[in-house]
Design an enzyme around this catalytic site. Structure first.
Site, PDB file in Angstrom:
ATOM      1  N   HIS A 165      18.974  -1.500  32.020  1.00 30.27           N
ATOM      2  CA  HIS A 165      18.316  -1.743  30.733  1.00 30.27           C
ATOM      3  C   HIS A 165      18.970  -2.998  30.173  1.00 30.27           C
ATOM      4  CE1 HIS A 165      16.947  -0.366  26.568  1.00 30.27           C
ATOM      5  NE2 HIS A 165      17.872  -1.268  26.290  1.00 30.27           N
ATOM      6  N   HIS A 225      11.946  -1.962  32.738  1.00 29.30           N
ATOM      7  CA  HIS A 225      10.984  -2.349  31.685  1.00 29.30           C
ATOM      8  C   HIS A 225      11.039  -3.823  31.270  1.00 29.30           C
ATOM      9  CE1 HIS A 225      14.533  -1.707  29.270  1.00 29.30           C
ATOM     10  NE2 HIS A 225      14.340  -0.412  29.070  1.00 29.30           N
ATOM     11  N   ASN A 243      11.036  -0.041  22.972  1.00 29.62           N
ATOM     12  CA  ASN A 243      12.134  -0.939  23.317  1.00 29.62           C
ATOM     13  C   ASN A 243      12.205  -1.121  24.829  1.00 29.62           C
ATOM     14  OD1 ASN A 243      14.391  -2.537  23.015  1.00 29.62           O
ATOM     15  ND2 ASN A 243      15.818  -0.838  22.901  1.00 29.62           N
ATOM     16  N   ASP A 286       8.836   4.419  31.620  1.00 30.81           N
ATOM     17  CA  ASP A 286       9.793   4.546  30.516  1.00 30.81           C
ATOM     18  C   ASP A 286       9.330   5.643  29.553  1.00 30.81           C
ATOM     19  OD1 ASP A 286      11.998   4.190  28.887  1.00 30.81           O
ATOM     20  OD2 ASP A 286      11.278   2.323  27.972  1.00 30.81           O
ATOM     21  N   PHE A 320      12.493   4.487  18.675  1.00 30.11           N
ATOM     22  CA  PHE A 320      11.860   3.678  19.714  1.00 30.11           C
ATOM     23  C   PHE A 320      11.305   4.602  20.801  1.00 30.11           C
ATOM     24  CE2 PHE A 320      14.913   0.457  18.131  1.00 30.11           C
ATOM     25  CZ  PHE A 320      14.101  -0.662  18.054  1.00 30.11           C
TER      26      PHE A 320
END
Length: 428
Positions: A183, A236, A282, A309, A327
């Site tokens: 991340h 992501h 996010n 995600d 988020f």
């Protein structure tokens, strides 16, 4: 247990096959793929599924799911998340470690795997945290978590900001031959942002998150992986520069993979209707130029994987202004339809590429004997009907989380059957 699938268009990204075939399954394994199974043998099947005018694909594999279990079971559980995954066509999911307690020790890994073995209709794998309590101060016992069955390490939800500590973790991951699921977010640059920095944020009077928040850490992590030999997987990705950095690293021969989420290749900042909590995620939805770059990266193979995600929250946590909301967006039950509607039906990807990015490539990252349809392989399959058009109804999700901006969106393509271990685990 024997299962026969007839008349379906078999999509196998490993061999490039896409043609009408019948598949015979015995004791959880594919034993024959043919134009037609011999009548005598076909009659012995315990169950026959007619997949006429439908696609038979390898079961989808999601490298990026939040199951919230243990500790936040009011948002999701191993049971509810796995069943939502089965409905979405996923036969394997990887759970992120930001639970309570954090999945930073073998006992938590074992807890999730034991619970999944008893309750989940599919394969659930628990990733281990990089640092203890995800505090970024001291490495977790990575080796013992791997022995307990953790397929990867991740600090998902945040980045390990101490580069020296992260370098040590990558060295361990390289030695153990497991991927690092990264991340990428520079916490020093977020500064309370809740959506993409730009004109829309100004219009709504909301603090913005710049592309640099992601890009700086992606650059760092690519360099650290190069230095350590770790297998880096970037979670992501949302910016145009992330695509360019992955492309450049691959051209230099570096082993790096990257994922894109359906919300990031479907929606842009410009489509946010207002200060609506379900549009807070996010990384945030980005500009149209970023969306175009992500799609181009998926098309040319720079971006290897489509992952969700999946991040369920309670209704209260996703109500009101983005400033106070959590988020996250759920995605297990919408990913296949959005991928088909936005990419395949619009001729941006082929069905083979969809299967590659949702099945074959994630299997390769994990080292799983999955993601393909061939004799001798496990029967982990999804039957997908591209003719079905419908409106997404979040109230009908199996997941406890209903937080999605896609509620009410018309899509095309639906999972009608999911098969795991040679057994039907979901049927529309």
């Amino acid at each position: 247990m024997t299962l026969l699938i007839i008349n379906g268009t078999v999509v196998d990204p490993a061999s490039g096959m896409m043609s009408e075939k019948s598949i015979y399954i015995e004791d959880g394994m594919i034993t024959e793929i043919a134009d037609k199974i011999a009548e005598k043998k076909a009659k012995k099947a315990d169950q026959v599924i007619d997949a006429k005018s439908r696609y038979v694909m390898p079961g989808f594999i999601d490298l990026h799911v939040h199951l919230r279990d243990p500790g936040y079971e009011y948002k999701e559980t191993v049971d509810s998340g796995a069943k939502a995954a089965a409905k979405g066509g996923f036969t394997t999911i990887v759970a992120m470690p930001n639970t309570k307690p954090v999945a930073d020790k073998p006992e938590v890994i074992s807890y999730v795997h034991c619970k999944a073995a008893n309750l989940a209709p599919i394969r659930v794998l628990q990733a281990g945290a990089v640092t203890k309590k995800q505090a970024g101060k001291e490495l977790a016992d990575i080796e013992e978590m791997v022995k307990a069955g953790s397929p990867a390490i991740s600090e998902d939800g945040k980045s390990v900001m101490d580069s020296g500590l992260y370098e040590e973790a990558m060295k361990i991951a390289a030695r153990l031959d497991i991927p690092v699921l990264a991340h990428c977010e520079d916490s020093n640059l977020v500064k309370g942002g809740v959506m993409n920095r730009g004109e829309k944020a100004k219009e709504l009077g909301l603090p913005g998150i710049s592309n640099a928040v992601e890009d700086i850490i992606i650059a760092r992590d690519i360099l650290l992986a190069k230095e350590t030999g770790a297998r880096l997987h970037l979670c992501h990705c949302s910016t145009r520069d992330s695509v360019e950095m992955v492309r450049a690293a691959k051209k230099k021969g570096q082993i790096v993979t990257a994922e894109v989420c359906p919300h990031h290749f479907t929606l842009s900042t410009e489509e946010i209707p207002g200060d609506v909590a379900n549009y807070k995620m996010n990384p945030p939805l980005r500009a149209k130029e970023d969306v175009a770059a992500l799609i181009a990266g998926l098309q040319d193979g720079t971006m290897d994987i489509i992952a969700t995600d999946h991040a369920p929250h309670s209704r209260t946590e996703k109500t009101g202004s983005m400033k106070g909301a959590a988020f996250g967006i759920v995605g297990l039950e919408t990913a296949a339809a959005l991928t088909y509607t936005e990419l395949v039906d619009k001729k941006m990807l082929t069905m083979l590429q969809m299967a590659e990015k949702m099945s074959y490539n994630p299997a390769r990252v994990l080292g799983l004997d999955a993601g393909q349809i061939a004799v001798g392989k496990p029967a982990e399959l999804v039957i997908f009907d591209t003719r079905r058009e419908y409106v997404i109804d979040a109230s009908q999700f199996v997941s406890k989380g209903k937080n999605t901006p896609f509620d009410g969106r018309k899509v095309k393509g639906e999972v009608v059957t999911t098969i795991f271990g040679g057994k039907v685990v979901y049927q529309k």
